[in-house]
Design a protein around this motif. Structure first.
Motif, mmCIF file in Angstrom:
data_model
loop_
_atom_site.group_PDB
_atom_site.id
_atom_site.type_symbol
_atom_site.label_atom_id
_atom_site.label_comp_id
_atom_site.label_asym_id
_atom_site.label_seq_id
_atom_site.Cartn_x
_atom_site.Cartn_y
_atom_site.Cartn_z
ATOM 1 N N TYR A 1 -5.877 7.514 -14.576
ATOM 2 C CA TYR A 1 -5.068 7.917 -15.728
ATOM 3 C C TYR A 1 -3.726 7.179 -15.733
ATOM 4 O O TYR A 1 -3.178 6.867 -16.785
ATOM 5 N N CYS A 2 -3.210 6.874 -14.540
ATOM 6 C CA CYS A 2 -1.933 6.163 -14.414
ATOM 7 C C CYS A 2 -2.100 4.648 -14.451
ATOM 8 O O CYS A 2 -1.134 3.918 -14.246
ATOM 9 N N GLY A 3 -3.316 4.163 -14.698
ATOM 10 C CA GLY A 3 -3.531 2.744 -14.895
ATOM 11 C C GLY A 3 -4.137 1.999 -13.725
ATOM 12 O O GLY A 3 -4.235 0.766 -13.764
ATOM 13 N N CYS A 4 -4.559 2.707 -12.660
ATOM 14 C CA CYS A 4 -5.133 2.035 -11.497
ATOM 15 C C CYS A 4 -6.598 1.669 -11.725
ATOM 16 O O CYS A 4 -7.331 2.375 -12.423
ATOM 17 N N TYR A 5 -7.000 0.590 -11.102
ATOM 18 C CA TYR A 5 -8.403 0.174 -11.095
ATOM 19 C C TYR A 5 -9.074 0.882 -9.927
ATOM 20 O O TYR A 5 -8.691 0.685 -8.770
ATOM 21 N N PRO A 6 -10.103 1.714 -10.154
ATOM 22 C CA PRO A 6 -10.702 2.473 -9.061
ATOM 23 C C PRO A 6 -11.786 1.706 -8.311
ATOM 24 O O PRO A 6 -12.575 0.970 -8.911
ATOM 25 N N LEU A 7 -11.824 1.875 -7.008
ATOM 26 C CA LEU A 7 -12.909 1.382 -6.170
ATOM 27 C C LEU A 7 -13.392 2.556 -5.318
ATOM 28 O O LEU A 7 -12.643 3.082 -4.493
ATOM 29 N N CYS A 8 -14.651 2.965 -5.551
ATOM 30 C CA CYS A 8 -15.193 4.171 -4.924
ATOM 31 C C CYS A 8 -16.549 3.884 -4.291
ATOM 32 O O CYS A 8 -17.278 2.996 -4.734
ATOM 33 N N LEU B 1 1.840 6.349 -8.413
ATOM 34 C CA LEU B 1 0.542 5.928 -8.940
ATOM 35 C C LEU B 1 0.703 4.878 -10.036
ATOM 36 O O LEU B 1 -0.064 3.913 -10.106
ATOM 37 N N CYS B 2 1.696 5.050 -10.877
ATOM 38 C CA CYS B 2 1.910 4.105 -11.974
ATOM 39 C C CYS B 2 2.369 2.737 -11.478
ATOM 40 O O CYS B 2 2.210 1.725 -12.174
ATOM 41 N N MET B 3 2.914 2.680 -10.279
ATOM 42 C CA MET B 3 3.337 1.404 -9.700
ATOM 43 C C MET B 3 2.161 0.648 -9.076
ATOM 44 O O MET B 3 2.261 -0.553 -8.820
ATOM 45 N N ALA B 4 1.058 1.354 -8.825
ATOM 46 C CA ALA B 4 -0.079 0.745 -8.125
ATOM 47 C C ALA B 4 -1.009 0.030 -9.095
ATOM 48 O O ALA B 4 -1.043 0.336 -10.289
ATOM 49 N N ASP B 5 -1.767 -0.933 -8.587
ATOM 50 C CA ASP B 5 -2.765 -1.660 -9.379
ATOM 51 C C ASP B 5 -4.186 -1.167 -9.100
ATOM 52 O O ASP B 5 -5.035 -1.164 -9.987
ATOM 53 N N VAL B 6 -4.457 -0.793 -7.851
ATOM 54 C CA VAL B 6 -5.805 -0.406 -7.427
ATOM 55 C C VAL B 6 -5.723 0.902 -6.656
ATOM 56 O O VAL B 6 -4.785 1.118 -5.880
ATOM 57 N N VAL B 7 -6.691 1.778 -6.875
ATOM 58 C CA VAL B 7 -6.809 3.000 -6.074
ATOM 59 C C VAL B 7 -8.156 2.962 -5.362
ATOM 60 O O VAL B 7 -9.176 2.618 -5.951
ATOM 61 N N VAL C 1 0.831 -1.198 0.000
ATOM 62 C CA VAL C 1 0.000 0.000 0.000
ATOM 63 C C VAL C 1 0.869 1.253 0.000
ATOM 64 O O VAL C 1 1.930 1.301 0.628
ATOM 65 N N SER C 2 0.414 2.264 -0.754
ATOM 66 C CA SER C 2 1.007 3.599 -0.707
ATOM 67 C C SER C 2 -0.080 4.572 -0.266
ATOM 68 O O SER C 2 -1.187 4.566 -0.821
ATOM 69 N N VAL C 3 0.224 5.362 0.725
ATOM 70 C CA VAL C 3 -0.713 6.384 1.219
ATOM 71 C C VAL C 3 -0.129 7.741 0.888
ATOM 72 O O VAL C 3 0.896 8.146 1.441
ATOM 73 N N LEU C 4 -0.762 8.427 -0.054
ATOM 74 C CA LEU C 4 -0.264 9.714 -0.534
ATOM 75 C C LEU C 4 -1.220 10.811 -0.118
ATOM 76 O O LEU C 4 -2.422 10.623 -0.132
ATOM 77 N N GLY C 5 -0.682 11.967 0.211
ATOM 78 C CA GLY C 5 -1.609 13.051 0.497
ATOM 79 C C GLY C 5 -0.990 14.210 1.222
ATOM 80 O O GLY C 5 -0.085 14.053 2.037
ATOM 81 N N GLU C 6 -1.509 15.402 0.900
ATOM 82 C CA GLU C 6 -1.131 16.633 1.570
ATOM 83 C C GLU C 6 -2.091 16.849 2.733
ATOM 84 O O GLU C 6 -3.289 16.637 2.608
ATOM 85 N N THR C 7 -1.564 17.278 3.865
ATOM 86 C CA THR C 7 -2.373 17.445 5.062
ATOM 87 C C THR C 7 -2.471 18.915 5.427
ATOM 88 O O THR C 7 -1.459 19.580 5.619
ATOM 89 N N PHE C 8 -3.711 19.440 5.506
ATOM 90 C CA PHE C 8 -3.928 20.821 5.895
ATOM 91 C C PHE C 8 -4.416 20.942 7.333
ATOM 92 O O PHE C 8 -4.472 22.019 7.877
ATOM 93 N N THR C 9 -4.805 19.854 7.944
ATOM 94 C CA THR C 9 -5.297 19.877 9.326
ATOM 95 C C THR C 9 -4.536 18.848 10.129
ATOM 96 O O THR C 9 -3.626 18.192 9.635
ATOM 97 N N ASP C 10 -4.907 18.693 11.389
ATOM 98 C CA ASP C 10 -4.257 17.693 12.237
ATOM 99 C C ASP C 10 -4.489 16.294 11.677
ATOM 100 O O ASP C 10 -5.572 15.953 11.220
ATOM 101 N N VAL C 11 -3.438 15.477 11.714
ATOM 102 C CA VAL C 11 -3.529 14.122 11.178
ATOM 103 C C VAL C 11 -4.150 13.204 12.219
ATOM 104 O O VAL C 11 -3.672 13.126 13.354
ATOM 105 N N PRO C 12 -5.214 12.475 11.876
ATOM 106 C CA PRO C 12 -5.827 11.543 12.841
ATOM 107 C C PRO C 12 -4.834 10.478 13.297
ATOM 108 O O PRO C 12 -3.946 10.063 12.550
#
Length: 370
Positions: A294-301, A270-276, A229-240
């Motif tokens: 766009y980078c080739g991930c299979y989305p689950l929403c 993102l290009c290394m991942a299989d699922v987002v 797993v890769s967890v990517l993200g910019e944080t603008f508030t306190d991190v839980p």
């Protein structure tokens, strides 16, 4: 035409007083655009940077992307003092973080312009941890801003309809002497122009429901299924706390953790991942998910929010159990997602497809009274 790019700030240890602008001098054309962004970060920054690159005669005023609540409360007063008067302005474009009503009251010269308000998110349905935490004033300010704007633009149909159809309910919070029929006044001004995707933009906050996300991952780990797993993200508030706890618990399953300031590095991960995966409790568009696809991930929403508007039904789930089941299958058969070709549309959400709509929006004939 001479143009100057500056990054201005105040000395003396006063944080948050920087702003970025491009000043176009000697404007002689029929159009001059004033762009204001009270929260210059993430998707807000991404959009105004694209507009500034595409428009010849424009000036951009911003405040840094921090202390969101104070930006919503007080940025109008800051811009009142820091935007110089100009006879060249014809259009004002701002995100809904700005209290547009306050600004045009303080600056009648700006009130004469064609005023465009862009909604990245709306405060009438923006999730809070507890109902009593919702500050009435934020949603109220957005409604007032719509009333003084000439054009109101949303980044998705979900964003627009969830705002408009909740105005009446929201106004019932007023104890008496409530205004009426505001939706019918505002709706004719409204339109949808999807957020144009070109650069990376992700966020990591409580409204994205990290608890559900990590709960599913820990279940996969308990089943001894092989995954990374890769967890990517910019944080603008306190991190839980769940982030640090889960990172430790996931151990060697973690490939990458944290914000990547380089868009090249971001897209490489993102290009290394299989699922987002999204477990968001709120989403008014879904920039990061589309970038991953766009980078080739299979989305689950989630089958909720803006996702059904953007993704085909095949990529939607209704319950955490459904999400877990699909991920278990993918862990056992990764070839399923690696060979999969995405069945949705990407082009309608690209800057190439949308820049013409934004350019038309920001073009107008000069008015006689300006």
């Amino acid at each position: 035409m001479a143009s100057v790019r500056r990054r201005l700030g105040r000395s003396g240890g006063q944080e948050g007083e920087t702003r970025r602008r491009r000043v176009c001098e000697g404007l002689k054309g029929p159009m001059s655009v004033l762009i204001i962004e009270a929260f210059y970060g993430g998707s807000h920054k991404q959009l105004v940077d694209l507009l500034q690159e595409d428009l010849e005669n424009c000036v951009l005023y911003t405040l840094p992307a921090k202390k969101w609540h104070w930006r919503a409360r007080t940025s109008a007063l800051y811009f009142f003092q820091n935007i110089p008067m100009s006879e060249h302005y014809r259009i004002l474009f701002a995100s809904s973080v700005l209290n547009l009503t306050e600004l045009v009251a303080l600056r009648p010269d700006l009130g004469k312009l064609k005023k465009i308000l862009y909604f990245h998110e709306n405060q009438l349905v923006y999730p809070v941890k507890k109902c009593q935490e919702r500050d009435f004033q934020y949603g109220y300010n957005q409604i007032l801003s719509c009333l003084v704007a000439d054009v109101v633009v949303f980044n998705s149909v979900f964003n627009m309809e969830s705002f408009l159809t909740n105005i009446g309910k929201f106004m019932k919070l007023i104890p008496d002497h409530r205004p009426e029929d505001l939706e019918s006044i505002i709706r004719p001004k409204c339109q949808v122009i999807y957020f144009p995707i070109k650069f990376p933009d992700v966020s990591r906050e409580h409204d994205k429901d990290p608890e559900s996300f990590f709960k599913v991952l820990m279940h996969l780990k308990d089943l001894r299924l092989n995954f990374h797993v890769s967890v990517l993200g910019e944080t603008f508030t306190d991190v839980p706390d769940i982030f640090s706890e889960s990172r430790k618990a996931l151990g060697s399953s973690v490939l990458h953790w944290g914000y990547l300031p380089s868009k090249d590095d971001y897209f490489h991960v993102l290009c290394m991942a299989d699922v987002v995966i999204s477990t968001a409790k709120h989403e008014f568009f879904g920039v990061a998910m589309l970038e991953a696809v766009y980078c080739g991930c299979y989305p689950l929403c989630p089958k909720d929010l803006a996702y059904p508007e953007i993704f085909p039904a095949e990529y939607l789930y209704s319950t955490p159990e459904q999400l877990s089941k699909r991920l278990r299958n993918f862990c056992k058969r990764p070839d399923i997602v690696r060979k999969h070709l995405y069945k949705g549309e990407m082009t309608p959400f690209s800057w190439a497809a949308l820049h013409g709509k934004f350019r038309s929006l920001l073009t107008t004939e000069p008015r006689e009274d300006l």
